[in-house]
Design an enzyme around this catalytic site. Structure first.
Site, PDB file in Angstrom:
ATOM      1  CG  HIS A 139      46.366   0.736 -11.928  1.00  0.00           C
ATOM      2  ND1 HIS A 139      46.674  -0.631 -11.618  1.00  0.00           N
ATOM      3  CD2 HIS A 139      46.808   0.871 -12.995  1.00  0.00           C
ATOM      4  CE1 HIS A 139      47.109  -1.067 -12.737  1.00  0.00           C
ATOM      5  NE2 HIS A 139      47.250  -0.277 -13.449  1.00  0.00           N
ATOM      6  N   PRO A 140      43.147   1.179  -8.985  1.00  0.00           N
ATOM      7  CG  PRO A 140      42.681  -0.821  -7.765  1.00  0.00           C
ATOM      8  CD  PRO A 140      43.161  -0.310  -9.231  1.00  0.00           C
ATOM      9  CD  GLU A 147      46.604  -7.677  -9.751  1.00  0.00           C
ATOM     10  OE1 GLU A 147      46.715  -8.471 -10.860  1.00  0.00           O
ATOM     11  OE2 GLU A 147      46.393  -6.902  -9.524  1.00  0.00           O
ATOM     12  CD  GLN A 148      43.916  -3.277  -3.632  1.00  0.00           C
ATOM     13  OE1 GLN A 148      43.618  -3.258  -2.637  1.00  0.00           O
ATOM     14  NE2 GLN A 148      43.859  -2.596  -4.664  1.00  0.00           N
ATOM     15  CB  VAL A 171      50.571  -6.134  -4.349  1.00  0.00           C
ATOM     16  CG1 VAL A 171      50.291  -4.906  -4.004  1.00  0.00           C
ATOM     17  CG2 VAL A 171      49.224  -6.940  -4.983  1.00  0.00           C
TER      18      VAL A 171
END
Length: 166
Positions: free
Chosen positions: A63-64, A83-84, A119
Protein backbone atom coordinates in the site's frame (compact mmCIF):
# COMPACT_ATOMS: atom_id res chain seq x y z
CA UNK A 1 -17.39 -18.85 -15.00
CA UNK A 2 -14.36 -16.67 -15.61
CA UNK A 3 -11.12 -18.41 -16.48
CA UNK A 4 -8.35 -18.25 -13.88
CA UNK A 5 -6.48 -15.75 -16.03
CA UNK A 6 -9.55 -13.51 -16.39
CA UNK A 7 -10.40 -13.78 -12.69
CA UNK A 8 -6.88 -12.81 -11.65
CA UNK A 9 -6.79 -10.04 -14.23
CA UNK A 10 -10.05 -8.61 -12.91
CA UNK A 11 -9.57 -9.11 -9.15
CA UNK A 12 -5.81 -9.46 -8.68
CA UNK A 13 -5.42 -5.80 -7.71
CA UNK A 14 -8.26 -5.67 -5.19
CA UNK A 15 -5.67 -6.40 -2.50
CA UNK A 16 -3.04 -3.82 -3.52
CA UNK A 17 -0.38 -5.34 -5.84
CA UNK A 18 -1.12 -8.83 -4.45
CA UNK A 19 -2.51 -11.05 -7.23
CA UNK A 20 -1.56 -14.18 -5.28
CA UNK A 21 -4.73 -13.68 -3.23
CA UNK A 22 -6.99 -13.88 -6.30
CA UNK A 23 -4.95 -16.80 -7.66
CA UNK A 24 -5.36 -18.82 -4.47
CA UNK A 25 -9.06 -17.97 -4.14
CA UNK A 26 -9.70 -19.14 -7.69
CA UNK A 27 -7.62 -22.29 -7.19
CA UNK A 28 -9.57 -23.11 -4.01
CA UNK A 29 -12.71 -23.40 -6.15
CA UNK A 30 -14.66 -21.09 -3.84
CA UNK A 31 -16.05 -18.88 -6.63
CA UNK A 32 -19.63 -19.42 -7.69
CA UNK A 33 -21.77 -17.63 -10.24
CA UNK A 34 -23.08 -15.06 -10.14
CA UNK A 35 -20.06 -13.24 -8.79
CA UNK A 36 -21.09 -10.72 -6.14
CA UNK A 37 -19.06 -8.24 -4.16
CA UNK A 38 -19.73 -10.04 -0.88
CA UNK A 39 -19.05 -13.49 -2.36
CA UNK A 40 -15.76 -12.56 -4.00
CA UNK A 41 -14.76 -10.58 -0.90
CA UNK A 42 -15.42 -13.57 1.36
CA UNK A 43 -13.23 -15.80 -0.81
CA UNK A 44 -10.41 -13.25 -1.12
CA UNK A 45 -10.51 -12.32 2.58
CA UNK A 46 -10.34 -16.00 3.56
CA UNK A 47 -7.16 -16.37 1.50
CA UNK A 48 -5.72 -13.16 2.98
CA UNK A 49 -6.42 -14.36 6.54
CA UNK A 50 -4.92 -17.79 5.79
CA UNK A 51 -1.74 -16.26 4.34
CA UNK A 52 1.39 -16.28 6.45
CA UNK A 53 2.14 -13.25 8.58
CA UNK A 54 5.00 -12.40 6.18
CA UNK A 55 2.65 -12.55 3.19
CA UNK A 56 0.09 -10.34 4.95
CA UNK A 57 2.91 -7.95 5.86
CA UNK A 58 3.84 -7.88 2.17
CA UNK A 59 0.27 -6.87 1.31
CA UNK A 60 0.44 -4.08 3.90
CA UNK A 61 3.77 -2.91 2.50
CA UNK A 62 2.31 -2.86 -1.02
CA UNK A 63 0.00 0.00 0.00
CA UNK A 64 1.17 3.54 -0.73
CA UNK A 65 1.72 6.22 1.90
CA UNK A 66 -1.24 8.55 2.16
CA UNK A 67 -0.44 11.77 0.27
CA UNK A 68 3.09 10.42 -0.18
CA UNK A 69 5.65 10.49 -2.95
CA UNK A 70 3.72 8.10 -5.23
CA UNK A 71 0.72 10.42 -5.09
CA UNK A 72 2.89 13.44 -5.84
CA UNK A 73 4.60 11.73 -8.77
CA UNK A 74 1.32 10.34 -10.14
CA UNK A 75 2.37 6.72 -9.64
CA UNK A 76 -0.55 5.46 -7.54
CA UNK A 77 -2.77 2.67 -8.83
CA UNK A 78 -6.00 4.03 -10.27
CA UNK A 79 -7.96 2.73 -7.25
CA UNK A 80 -5.58 4.37 -4.76
CA UNK A 81 -5.59 7.63 -6.70
CA UNK A 82 -9.40 7.78 -6.70
CA UNK A 83 -9.59 6.87 -3.02
CA UNK A 84 -7.03 9.45 -1.91
CA UNK A 85 -8.52 12.12 -4.17
CA UNK A 86 -12.00 11.43 -2.81
CA UNK A 87 -10.70 12.14 0.69
CA UNK A 88 -9.07 15.40 -0.42
CA UNK A 89 -5.53 14.12 0.02
CA UNK A 90 -4.58 15.50 -3.38
CA UNK A 91 -5.45 19.01 -2.20
CA UNK A 92 -3.39 19.42 0.97
CA UNK A 93 -1.88 22.77 1.86
CA UNK A 94 1.88 22.82 2.61
CA UNK A 95 1.38 22.51 6.39
CA UNK A 96 -1.01 19.56 6.01
CA UNK A 97 1.32 17.87 3.56
CA UNK A 98 4.23 18.32 5.98
CA UNK A 99 2.16 16.74 8.78
CA UNK A 100 1.22 13.74 6.62
CA UNK A 101 4.87 13.32 5.60
CA UNK A 102 5.99 13.48 9.24
CA UNK A 103 3.35 10.97 10.36
CA UNK A 104 4.02 8.64 7.42
CA UNK A 105 7.72 8.54 8.28
CA UNK A 106 7.15 7.97 11.99
CA UNK A 107 4.54 5.30 11.34
CA UNK A 108 6.65 3.32 8.87
CA UNK A 109 9.65 3.55 11.20
CA UNK A 110 7.58 2.22 14.11
CA UNK A 111 5.58 -0.52 12.36
CA UNK A 112 7.48 -1.38 9.18
CA UNK A 113 4.50 -0.77 6.87
CA UNK A 114 2.53 2.30 5.77
CA UNK A 115 -0.52 3.68 7.58
CA UNK A 116 -3.59 2.10 5.98
CA UNK A 117 -7.13 3.34 6.34
CA UNK A 118 -10.21 2.96 4.16
CA UNK A 119 -10.58 6.63 3.28
CA UNK A 120 -14.01 6.45 1.60
CA UNK A 121 -16.33 8.82 3.41
CA UNK A 122 -13.51 10.38 5.41
CA UNK A 123 -11.96 13.82 5.10
CA UNK A 124 -8.34 14.73 5.65
CA UNK A 125 -9.11 15.83 9.23
CA UNK A 126 -10.66 12.42 10.03
CA UNK A 127 -7.65 10.66 8.54
CA UNK A 128 -5.16 12.81 10.46
CA UNK A 129 -7.06 12.16 13.70
CA UNK A 130 -6.99 8.39 13.09
CA UNK A 131 -3.31 8.62 12.15
CA UNK A 132 -2.44 10.46 15.36
CA UNK A 133 -4.45 8.00 17.48
CA UNK A 134 -3.22 4.81 15.86
CA UNK A 135 0.46 5.74 15.96
CA UNK A 136 0.22 5.12 19.70
CA UNK A 137 -0.92 1.50 19.23
CA UNK A 138 1.28 -1.50 19.95
CA UNK A 139 2.71 -3.39 16.97
CA UNK A 140 0.32 -6.37 17.14
CA UNK A 141 -2.74 -4.15 17.62
CA UNK A 142 -1.75 -1.99 14.66
CA UNK A 143 -1.02 -5.02 12.46
CA UNK A 144 -4.55 -6.27 13.21
CA UNK A 145 -6.05 -2.83 12.58
CA UNK A 146 -4.17 -2.42 9.30
CA UNK A 147 -5.18 -5.87 8.02
CA UNK A 148 -8.82 -5.14 8.88
CA UNK A 149 -8.56 -1.86 6.95
CA UNK A 150 -7.07 -3.71 3.95
CA UNK A 151 -10.09 -6.03 3.95
CA UNK A 152 -12.43 -3.02 4.17
CA UNK A 153 -10.67 -1.36 1.22
CA UNK A 154 -11.00 -4.60 -0.76
CA UNK A 155 -14.74 -4.75 -0.06
CA UNK A 156 -15.20 -1.14 -1.12
CA UNK A 157 -13.31 -1.81 -4.34
CA UNK A 158 -15.33 -4.94 -5.06
CA UNK A 159 -18.59 -3.12 -4.35
CA UNK A 160 -17.73 -0.66 -7.10
CA UNK A 161 -16.93 -3.53 -9.50
CA UNK A 162 -19.70 -6.05 -8.86
CA UNK A 163 -23.38 -6.10 -8.02
CA UNK A 164 -24.78 -7.71 -4.92
CA UNK A 165 -27.10 -10.68 -5.17
CA UNK A 166 -30.74 -9.87 -5.72
Amino acid sequence: MLSREDFVSRFGGVFEHSPFIAERAYDAGSMTEPLTASGVHAALAAVFRAASREERLGVLRAHPDLAGRLAISGELTEDSRKEQSGAGLDRLNPAEHARFTELNSAYVEKYGFPFIIAVKGLGKEDILEAFETRIGNGRDEEFSTATAQVEKIALLRLTSMLPEAE
